[in-house]
Design an enzyme around this catalytic site. Sequence first.
Site, PDB file in Angstrom:
ATOM      1  N   ASN A  34     -25.298  34.731  12.880  1.00  0.00           N
ATOM      2  CA  ASN A  34     -25.459  33.500  12.105  1.00  0.00           C
ATOM      3  C   ASN A  34     -25.992  33.827  10.719  1.00  0.00           C
ATOM      4  OD1 ASN A  34     -27.890  34.151  13.488  1.00  0.00           O
ATOM      5  ND2 ASN A  34     -28.655  32.068  13.308  1.00  0.00           N
ATOM      6  N   ILE A  35     -25.476  33.091   9.734  1.00  0.00           N
ATOM      7  CA  ILE A  35     -25.859  33.296   8.337  1.00  0.00           C
ATOM      8  C   ILE A  35     -26.293  31.940   7.783  1.00  0.00           C
ATOM      9  CG2 ILE A  35     -25.099  34.083   6.059  1.00  0.00           C
ATOM     10  CD1 ILE A  35     -22.919  35.742   7.505  1.00  0.00           C
ATOM     11  N   GLU A  36     -27.578  31.804   7.539  1.00  0.00           N
ATOM     12  CA  GLU A  36     -28.119  30.515   7.085  1.00  0.00           C
ATOM     13  C   GLU A  36     -28.153  30.446   5.564  1.00  0.00           C
ATOM     14  OE1 GLU A  36     -31.799  29.970   9.262  1.00  0.00           O
ATOM     15  OE2 GLU A  36     -30.658  29.518  11.093  1.00  0.00           O
TER      16      GLU A  36
ATOM     17  N   CYS B 261     -22.325  29.703  12.048  1.00  0.00           N
ATOM     18  CA  CYS B 261     -22.729  30.278  13.339  1.00  0.00           C
ATOM     19  C   CYS B 261     -22.120  31.669  13.532  1.00  0.00           C
ATOM     20  CB  CYS B 261     -22.248  29.399  14.485  1.00  0.00           C
ATOM     21  SG  CYS B 261     -23.031  27.783  14.560  1.00  0.00           S
TER      22      CYS B 261
ATOM     23  N   GLU C 288     -20.542  32.869  16.061  1.00  0.00           N
ATOM     24  CA  GLU C 288     -19.202  32.863  16.659  1.00  0.00           C
ATOM     25  C   GLU C 288     -18.135  32.670  15.592  1.00  0.00           C
ATOM     26  OE1 GLU C 288     -21.891  31.122  17.481  1.00  0.00           O
ATOM     27  OE2 GLU C 288     -21.813  30.376  19.533  1.00  0.00           O
TER      28      GLU C 288
ATOM     29  N   CYS D  60     -22.132  26.042  19.967  1.00  0.00           N
ATOM     30  CA  CYS D  60     -22.186  24.647  19.524  1.00  0.00           C
ATOM     31  C   CYS D  60     -20.785  24.037  19.597  1.00  0.00           C
ATOM     32  CB  CYS D  60     -22.753  24.556  18.102  1.00  0.00           C
ATOM     33  SG  CYS D  60     -21.579  24.977  16.805  1.00  0.00           S
TER      34      CYS D  60
ATOM     35  N   CYS E  33     -18.161  25.425  17.114  1.00  0.00           N
ATOM     36  CA  CYS E  33     -17.640  26.748  17.511  1.00  0.00           C
ATOM     37  C   CYS E  33     -16.676  26.621  18.677  1.00  0.00           C
ATOM     38  CB  CYS E  33     -18.783  27.695  17.845  1.00  0.00           C
ATOM     39  SG  CYS E  33     -19.724  28.185  16.375  1.00  0.00           S
TER      40      CYS E  33
HETATM   41  N1  THU Z   1     -26.174  28.978  15.935  1.00  0.00           N
HETATM   42  C1  THU Z   1     -25.183  29.903  16.156  1.00  0.00           C
HETATM   43  O1  THU Z   1     -25.093  30.920  15.457  1.00  0.00           O
HETATM   44  N2  THU Z   1     -24.293  29.665  17.152  1.00  0.00           N
HETATM   45  C2  THU Z   1     -24.314  28.557  17.949  1.00  0.00           C
HETATM   46  O2  THU Z   1     -23.374  28.338  18.696  1.00  0.00           O
HETATM   47  C3  THU Z   1     -25.473  27.668  17.917  1.00  0.00           C
HETATM   48  C4  THU Z   1     -26.308  27.754  16.695  1.00  0.00           C
HETATM   49  C5  THU Z   1     -27.122  29.215  14.848  1.00  0.00           C
HETATM   50  C6  THU Z   1     -26.975  28.294  13.681  1.00  0.00           C
HETATM   51  C7  THU Z   1     -28.359  28.330  13.078  1.00  0.00           C
HETATM   52  O3  THU Z   1     -28.422  29.410  12.175  1.00  0.00           O
HETATM   53  C8  THU Z   1     -29.275  28.620  14.251  1.00  0.00           C
HETATM   54  O4  THU Z   1     -28.440  29.052  15.308  1.00  0.00           O
HETATM   55  C9  THU Z   1     -30.079  27.423  14.709  1.00  0.00           C
HETATM   56  O5  THU Z   1     -29.273  26.334  14.946  1.00  0.00           O
END
Ligand code: THU
Length: 132
Positions: free
Chosen positions: A42-44, A53, A55, A88, A91
């Site tokens: 994940n890259i925020e 996300c 995935e 999520c 995804c």
């Molecule tokens: N996140 C994912 O990378 N994959 C998911 O399927 C659920 C959520 C990440 C997004 C965000 O950076 C962190 O988890 C919290 O929601």
Amino acid sequence: MDIRKLSEAAVFAREKSYSPYSGFKVGAALLAKNGSVYTGCNIENAAYTPTICAERVAFAKAVSEGELEFTAIAVAGWGSDAGFAYPCGVCRQVMMEFCDPSDFIIIVTDGTENREHTLAELLPEGFGPRSL
Ligand code: THU
């Protein structure tokens, strides 16, 4: 590649997570039908909504390299309260675009235990290319 190795690749990818806002690290490892593995984390973003996300990073890497056929994805995510991070809804929808829901396997791991599901189990009656 077996499930355990794909799961380990997701755990390894999780270490690259850029998640300074949530602190929630997620890694993914996507297995293509030809045996190639594409990882993601994940890259925020400070503006929050551009966050992507793990995935979808893995799918973007794969599809942008010309890969269109997939067997499985492993997702590694857990917080302070140990637990499994399931993909999520967004995804799951991206998986629906490229994968046969009854065949595609989603492995979730808390770093110790692996759980396996089909996409059809996690996205019943999903809308995909064959719906149009
Ligand atoms: N996140 C994912 O990378 N994959 C998911 O399927 C659920 C959520 C990440 C997004 C965000 O950076 C962190 O988890 C919290 O929601």
